[in-house]
Design a protein around this motif. Structure first.
Motif, PDB file in Angstrom:
ATOM      1  N   GLU A  55       0.849  -1.175   0.000  1.00  0.00           N
ATOM      2  CA  GLU A  55       0.000   0.000   0.000  1.00  0.00           C
ATOM      3  C   GLU A  55       0.892   1.235   0.000  1.00  0.00           C
ATOM      4  O   GLU A  55       2.067   1.174   0.371  1.00  0.00           O
ATOM      5  N   THR A  56       0.360   2.345  -0.430  1.00  0.00           N
ATOM      6  CA  THR A  56       1.063   3.619  -0.387  1.00  0.00           C
ATOM      7  C   THR A  56       0.262   4.579   0.477  1.00  0.00           C
ATOM      8  O   THR A  56      -0.947   4.732   0.294  1.00  0.00           O
ATOM      9  N   ARG A  57       0.935   5.215   1.437  1.00  0.00           N
ATOM     10  CA  ARG A  57       0.274   6.171   2.310  1.00  0.00           C
ATOM     11  C   ARG A  57       1.128   7.432   2.394  1.00  0.00           C
ATOM     12  O   ARG A  57       2.309   7.359   2.756  1.00  0.00           O
ATOM     13  N   ASP A  58       0.560   8.548   2.040  1.00  0.00           N
ATOM     14  CA  ASP A  58       1.273   9.831   2.066  1.00  0.00           C
ATOM     15  C   ASP A  58       2.574   9.771   1.278  1.00  0.00           C
ATOM     16  O   ASP A  58       3.598  10.323   1.682  1.00  0.00           O
ATOM     17  N   GLY A  59       2.532   9.067   0.152  1.00  0.00           N
ATOM     18  CA  GLY A  59       3.696   8.962  -0.711  1.00  0.00           C
ATOM     19  C   GLY A  59       4.751   7.983  -0.244  1.00  0.00           C
ATOM     20  O   GLY A  59       5.843   7.919  -0.827  1.00  0.00           O
ATOM     21  N   VAL A  60       4.454   7.211   0.801  1.00  0.00           N
ATOM     22  CA  VAL A  60       5.410   6.256   1.374  1.00  0.00           C
ATOM     23  C   VAL A  60       4.997   4.830   1.014  1.00  0.00           C
ATOM     24  O   VAL A  60       3.826   4.456   1.154  1.00  0.00           O
ATOM     25  N   SER A  61       5.959   4.043   0.557  1.00  0.00           N
ATOM     26  CA  SER A  61       5.713   2.649   0.213  1.00  0.00           C
ATOM     27  C   SER A  61       5.734   1.783   1.462  1.00  0.00           C
ATOM     28  O   SER A  61       6.693   1.813   2.235  1.00  0.00           O
ATOM     29  N   ARG A  62       4.660   0.998   1.659  1.00  0.00           N
ATOM     30  CA  ARG A  62       4.556   0.075   2.790  1.00  0.00           C
ATOM     31  C   ARG A  62       4.267  -1.304   2.211  1.00  0.00           C
ATOM     32  O   ARG A  62       3.189  -1.557   1.680  1.00  0.00           O
ATOM     33  N   ARG A  63       5.258  -2.194   2.311  1.00  0.00           N
ATOM     34  CA  ARG A  63       5.111  -3.529   1.729  1.00  0.00           C
ATOM     35  C   ARG A  63       5.261  -4.593   2.817  1.00  0.00           C
ATOM     36  O   ARG A  63       6.024  -4.422   3.773  1.00  0.00           O
ATOM     37  N   MET A  64       4.551  -5.708   2.628  1.00  0.00           N
ATOM     38  CA  MET A  64       4.686  -6.839   3.539  1.00  0.00           C
ATOM     39  C   MET A  64       4.835  -8.119   2.721  1.00  0.00           C
ATOM     40  O   MET A  64       3.949  -8.472   1.936  1.00  0.00           O
ATOM     41  N   LEU A  65       5.979  -8.768   2.888  1.00  0.00           N
ATOM     42  CA  LEU A  65       6.243 -10.043   2.239  1.00  0.00           C
ATOM     43  C   LEU A  65       5.881 -11.158   3.212  1.00  0.00           C
ATOM     44  O   LEU A  65       6.579 -11.366   4.208  1.00  0.00           O
ATOM     45  N   ASP A  66       4.782 -11.840   2.965  1.00  0.00           N
ATOM     46  CA  ASP A  66       4.421 -13.001   3.772  1.00  0.00           C
ATOM     47  C   ASP A  66       5.271 -14.185   3.331  1.00  0.00           C
ATOM     48  O   ASP A  66       5.419 -14.454   2.129  1.00  0.00           O
ATOM     49  N   SER A  67       5.826 -14.899   4.305  1.00  0.00           N
ATOM     50  CA  SER A  67       6.741 -15.994   3.991  1.00  0.00           C
ATOM     51  C   SER A  67       6.453 -17.204   4.870  1.00  0.00           C
ATOM     52  O   SER A  67       6.219 -17.082   6.070  1.00  0.00           O
ATOM     53  N   SER A  68       6.499 -18.375   4.251  1.00  0.00           N
ATOM     54  CA  SER A  68       6.321 -19.624   4.992  1.00  0.00           C
ATOM     55  C   SER A  68       7.646 -20.159   5.512  1.00  0.00           C
ATOM     56  O   SER A  68       7.681 -21.192   6.179  1.00  0.00           O
ATOM     57  N   GLN A  69       8.754 -19.466   5.221  1.00  0.00           N
ATOM     58  CA  GLN A  69      10.049 -19.882   5.716  1.00  0.00           C
ATOM     59  C   GLN A  69      10.180 -19.560   7.200  1.00  0.00           C
ATOM     60  O   GLN A  69       9.418 -18.773   7.752  1.00  0.00           O
ATOM     61  N   LYS A  70      11.179 -20.178   7.834  1.00  0.00           N
ATOM     62  CA  LYS A  70      11.429 -19.960   9.256  1.00  0.00           C
ATOM     63  C   LYS A  70      12.872 -19.524   9.468  1.00  0.00           C
ATOM     64  O   LYS A  70      13.754 -19.879   8.705  1.00  0.00           O
ATOM     65  N   GLY A  71      13.086 -18.775  10.534  1.00  0.00           N
ATOM     66  CA  GLY A  71      14.436 -18.370  10.901  1.00  0.00           C
ATOM     67  C   GLY A  71      14.715 -16.910  10.593  1.00  0.00           C
ATOM     68  O   GLY A  71      14.350 -16.404   9.519  1.00  0.00           O
ATOM     69  N   LEU A  72      15.355 -16.231  11.549  1.00  0.00           N
ATOM     70  CA  LEU A  72      15.622 -14.803  11.386  1.00  0.00           C
ATOM     71  C   LEU A  72      16.556 -14.519  10.216  1.00  0.00           C
ATOM     72  O   LEU A  72      16.366 -13.551   9.482  1.00  0.00           O
ATOM     73  N   SER A  73      17.585 -15.339  10.036  1.00  0.00           N
ATOM     74  CA  SER A  73      18.520 -15.084   8.935  1.00  0.00           C
ATOM     75  C   SER A  73      17.824 -15.195   7.583  1.00  0.00           C
ATOM     76  O   SER A  73      18.094 -14.403   6.669  1.00  0.00           O
ATOM     77  N   ARG A  74      16.929 -16.161   7.431  1.00  0.00           N
ATOM     78  CA  ARG A  74      16.175 -16.267   6.179  1.00  0.00           C
ATOM     79  C   ARG A  74      15.299 -15.030   5.968  1.00  0.00           C
ATOM     80  O   ARG A  74      15.122 -14.552   4.846  1.00  0.00           O
ATOM     81  N   SER A  75      14.742 -14.521   7.053  1.00  0.00           N
ATOM     82  CA  SER A  75      13.935 -13.311   6.959  1.00  0.00           C
ATOM     83  C   SER A  75      14.785 -12.130   6.493  1.00  0.00           C
ATOM     84  O   SER A  75      14.382 -11.369   5.604  1.00  0.00           O
ATOM     85  N   ARG A  76      15.973 -11.959   7.091  1.00  0.00           N
ATOM     86  CA  ARG A  76      16.866 -10.873   6.679  1.00  0.00           C
ATOM     87  C   ARG A  76      17.247 -11.000   5.198  1.00  0.00           C
ATOM     88  O   ARG A  76      17.276 -10.013   4.451  1.00  0.00           O
ATOM     89  N   ASN A  77      17.564 -12.214   4.780  1.00  0.00           N
ATOM     90  CA  ASN A  77      17.980 -12.423   3.397  1.00  0.00           C
ATOM     91  C   ASN A  77      16.851 -12.137   2.413  1.00  0.00           C
ATOM     92  O   ASN A  77      17.062 -11.540   1.350  1.00  0.00           O
TER      93      ASN A  77
END
Length: 275
Positions: A56-78
């Motif tokens: 979504e875009t709010r006040d000209g700012v991009s707000r994205r959410m990547l839903d992922s079925s993977q697990k682990g913080l490092s995978r999330s960072r990557n």
């Protein structure tokens, strides 16, 4: 940079100057963005048992959410690094409240230092570096947490850097993913700087991996540091820590217990099973 965990880079996108890359779990909507006082471009990697991208875009700012079925913080960072659009990206967790001018602080730091990676201060975070702008060395980098780090994305991708999926929350090996990431950056010749400005307040809560300075902690610490430092430097670091940090662990572990557990970890088979 090769795809990590089966997620390739996104092509045909409009790049932006700055973006926050936040890792979290089980979010249903974008409420976390407002709770964290994020008013700039943001990509959230939401590990939740499903896959997909919401935007979504709010006040000209991009707000994205990547839903992922993977697990682990490092995978999330990557995954965040692969799908990022920002030229400069700030690594973030879901327990931070960001400064109003966080974007300006980060961009100013990169302009002034010419760094590839910049570490900042967090309020209510106990570890501190000397309060001057300076280039960070390998052993000083051991005081840093991933959510203090901002990255020049192009430099990270060109160096082929990624967070090690065998380390960090969601694995059996405890923390250390940010330390190995930084040591890999040093080996690649990247410039790491510290910039003494507060970018966020860190909430105090229970850790998903830390349960006290017990024998298991020292064993994992020895094993992980040996993994990315080698046994010689891991042994030197273990001796330094056990001798100088007795006030931290004396309630949970005796001096010789800490030594023996550290040595056992350092000398163990480096079998970092995947998650």
């Amino acid at each position: 940079m090769a795809a990590v965990g089966g997620m390739g880079a996104v092509a045909g996108r409009d790049d932006m100057e700055f973006e926050i890359l936040m890792s979290c779990m089980n979010q249903e909507d974008f409420a976390l963005i407002d709770q964290s006082n994020i008013r700039t471009n943001v990509l959230i990697v939401n590990q939740c048992g499903r896959d997909g991208m919401r935007e979504e875009t709010r006040d000209g700012v991009s707000r994205r959410m990547l839903d992922s079925s993977q697990k682990g913080l490092s995978r999330s960072r990557n995954a965040a690094l692969q799908h990022a659009r920002g030229e400069f990206c700030l690594i973030a967790d879901d327990d931070e409240t960001f400064a109003e001018d966080v974007e300006q602080i980060v961009l100013r730091a990169f302009r002034e230092t010419g760094a590839d990676i910049v570490a900042f201060d967090l309020e209510d975070y106990p570890k501190r570096l000397k309060k001057t702008v300076h280039r960070v060395g390998k052993f000083e980098s051991l005081k840093l947490s991933s959510c203090q780090l901002a990255l020049r994305r192009k430099a990270i991708l060109e160096a082929g850097l990624a967070f090690d999926v065998h380390l960090g929350a969601g694995t059996e090996n405890g923390a250390g993913e940010e330390n190995k990431f930084l040591w890999d950056a040093f080996r690649a010749g990247l410039k790491v700087y510290y910039y003494p400005a507060y970018i966020a307040r860190l909430a105090q809560g229970d850790s998903s991996w830390f349960s006290g300075y017990d024998r298991e902690y020292f064993y994992k610490r020895g094993k992980v540091t040996s993994y990315y430092m080698g046994r010689f430097w891991a042994s030197a670091y273990a001796a330094y820590f056990v001798v100088t940090k007795r006030g931290l662990y004396r309630k949970d572990c005796g001096f010789w217990e800490a030594i023996r557990a550290s040595v056992k970890g350092i000398c163990s088979e480096k079998n970092f099973g995947d998650i």
